[in-house]
Design an enzyme around this catalytic site. Sequence first.
Site, PDB file in Angstrom:
ATOM      1  N   LYS A  32      -5.826  -3.079   3.127  1.00  0.00           N
ATOM      2  CA  LYS A  32      -6.151  -2.707   4.510  1.00  0.00           C
ATOM      3  C   LYS A  32      -7.332  -1.740   4.613  1.00  0.00           C
ATOM      4  CE  LYS A  32      -1.686  -3.425   6.735  1.00  0.00           C
ATOM      5  NZ  LYS A  32      -0.702  -2.853   7.656  1.00  0.00           N
ATOM      6  N   THR A  56      -2.988  -7.192   4.051  1.00  0.00           N
ATOM      7  CA  THR A  56      -1.867  -6.272   3.908  1.00  0.00           C
ATOM      8  C   THR A  56      -2.048  -5.472   2.621  1.00  0.00           C
ATOM      9  OG1 THR A  56       0.544  -6.084   3.983  1.00  0.00           O
ATOM     10  CG2 THR A  56      -0.320  -8.043   2.892  1.00  0.00           C
ATOM     11  N   ASP A  79      -1.883  -3.392  14.213  1.00  0.00           N
ATOM     12  CA  ASP A  79      -0.582  -2.738  13.959  1.00  0.00           C
ATOM     13  C   ASP A  79      -0.170  -1.836  15.126  1.00  0.00           C
ATOM     14  OD1 ASP A  79      -0.055  -3.856  11.483  1.00  0.00           O
ATOM     15  OD2 ASP A  79      -1.087  -2.274  10.384  1.00  0.00           O
ATOM     16  N   ALA A 139       0.406   3.035   8.573  1.00  0.00           N
ATOM     17  CA  ALA A 139       1.064   2.530   9.784  1.00  0.00           C
ATOM     18  C   ALA A 139       1.123   3.627  10.843  1.00  0.00           C
ATOM     19  CB  ALA A 139       2.462   2.030   9.441  1.00  0.00           C
TER      20      ALA A 139
HETATM   21  P1  ATR Z   1       2.155   2.627   5.246  1.00  0.00           P
HETATM   22  O1  ATR Z   1       0.769   2.122   5.089  1.00  0.00           O
HETATM   23  O2  ATR Z   1       3.198   1.536   5.383  1.00  0.00           O
HETATM   24  O3  ATR Z   1       2.296   3.670   6.314  1.00  0.00           O
HETATM   25  P2  ATR Z   1       2.053   4.651   3.195  1.00  0.00           P
HETATM   26  O4  ATR Z   1       0.655   4.932   3.584  1.00  0.00           O
HETATM   27  O5  ATR Z   1       2.382   4.551   1.749  1.00  0.00           O
HETATM   28  O6  ATR Z   1       2.540   3.275   3.837  1.00  0.00           O
HETATM   29  O7  ATR Z   1       2.997   5.719   3.905  1.00  0.00           O
HETATM   30  C1  ATR Z   1       4.348   5.786   3.642  1.00  0.00           C
HETATM   31  C2  ATR Z   1       4.959   6.867   4.532  1.00  0.00           C
HETATM   32  O8  ATR Z   1       6.359   6.942   4.247  1.00  0.00           O
HETATM   33  C3  ATR Z   1       4.400   8.256   4.277  1.00  0.00           C
HETATM   34  O9  ATR Z   1       4.395   8.982   5.486  1.00  0.00           O
HETATM   35  C4  ATR Z   1       5.410   8.830   3.284  1.00  0.00           C
HETATM   36  O10 ATR Z   1       5.476  10.229   3.259  1.00  0.00           O
HETATM   37  P3  ATR Z   1       4.479  11.077   2.278  1.00  0.00           P
HETATM   38  O11 ATR Z   1       3.194  11.185   3.009  1.00  0.00           O
HETATM   39  O12 ATR Z   1       5.166  12.381   2.104  1.00  0.00           O
HETATM   40  O13 ATR Z   1       4.379  10.299   1.004  1.00  0.00           O
HETATM   41  C5  ATR Z   1       6.682   8.269   3.853  1.00  0.00           C
HETATM   42  N1  ATR Z   1       7.764   8.250   2.858  1.00  0.00           N
HETATM   43  C6  ATR Z   1       7.871   7.420   1.799  1.00  0.00           C
HETATM   44  N2  ATR Z   1       9.011   7.683   1.123  1.00  0.00           N
HETATM   45  C7  ATR Z   1       9.625   8.728   1.770  1.00  0.00           C
HETATM   46  C8  ATR Z   1      10.835   9.454   1.576  1.00  0.00           C
HETATM   47  N3  ATR Z   1      11.671   9.160   0.556  1.00  0.00           N
HETATM   48  N4  ATR Z   1      11.151  10.431   2.452  1.00  0.00           N
HETATM   49  C9  ATR Z   1      10.332  10.723   3.483  1.00  0.00           C
HETATM   50  N5  ATR Z   1       9.167  10.058   3.735  1.00  0.00           N
HETATM   51  C10 ATR Z   1       8.818   9.079   2.893  1.00  0.00           C
END
Ligand code: ATR
Length: 281
Positions: free
Chosen positions: A68, A64, A104, A132
Amino acid sequence: MKTQKIFGVIGHPIGHSLSPVMHNAAFKELGLDYRYEAYDVTPEGLEKFLMLRHTPPFGGLNATVPHKVAAIKYMDVLDESAKLAGAVNTIKFDGRKTTGYNTDGIGCVRALEEAGEKISGKRILVLGAGGAARAIAYACITGGASVTLSNRTREKAMRLAQEIREKTKNTVVVVNYEEKSLKDAISRTDAVINTTTVGMMPHVADSPLPASVLESRVVVMDIVYNPQETRLLQDAKAAGCKTVDGIGMLVHQGAESLKIWLGVDAPTAAMKAAVEKELGA
Ligand code: ATR
């Protein structure tokens, strides 16, 4: 009987992981004297950790945050699921061979199917463009759905859409992450899947979608499982939508890992009960 196999999850930090409770419940239900542990492994320690664990009694690992993507370079073989997602969440040790998979996406699809939603032919709006989202978008497309992406940082969604187009020949539409475009997209959507972290504990009042864009015929799934009923799912219920919470995906990605390691169908009901008990505790 002595323990024959050890499994575990590697992450940093790892204290909050529900995987040990979930997988140990599965082993108990299957009558296996195996155990599953959580290992706090720093990015610098990853290579050494994997080298020390790839022989018996270690059977496999989940990876995790933040491992990953980094884990890819230590795999001897990459399953197609990990190649497409560009990330590994399940590692199988087999003799000296180490194989990386990603469960996933299939976990998300299975959770939707379990909720009675076949994804073939569905139009799915995926919110987010992170790790994800990648795995889920590929699994939806592989399962015969069409995908629209929307992400706060539009450029990331554009890059992912382009890559999916190149790898699968499927067109992925990207829509702006703002109310009017989302409302428009939802009018052409059968299901919405939130893959962003918005609404996750402790920011439980936040939702990745304005409630005004929801329509009752749309199925709304959130992969955030803490809280179990996120603000998005509350708004969706109030709008008359069918909802699918994040526990289903958590359980099914774990179930798919177990299948890879042991070749058995996982006892998903026992796994789900263990997770819900832990979250409620
Ligand atoms: P994961 O591996 O769980 O997908 P990540 O790669 O950090 O985690 O992705 C987080 C996602 O949540 C991204 O799509 C992020 O948008 P950005 O690409 O603009 O960063 C989104 N995200 C996180 N906080 C956000 C917020 N406050 N509003 C909208 N989208 C958000």
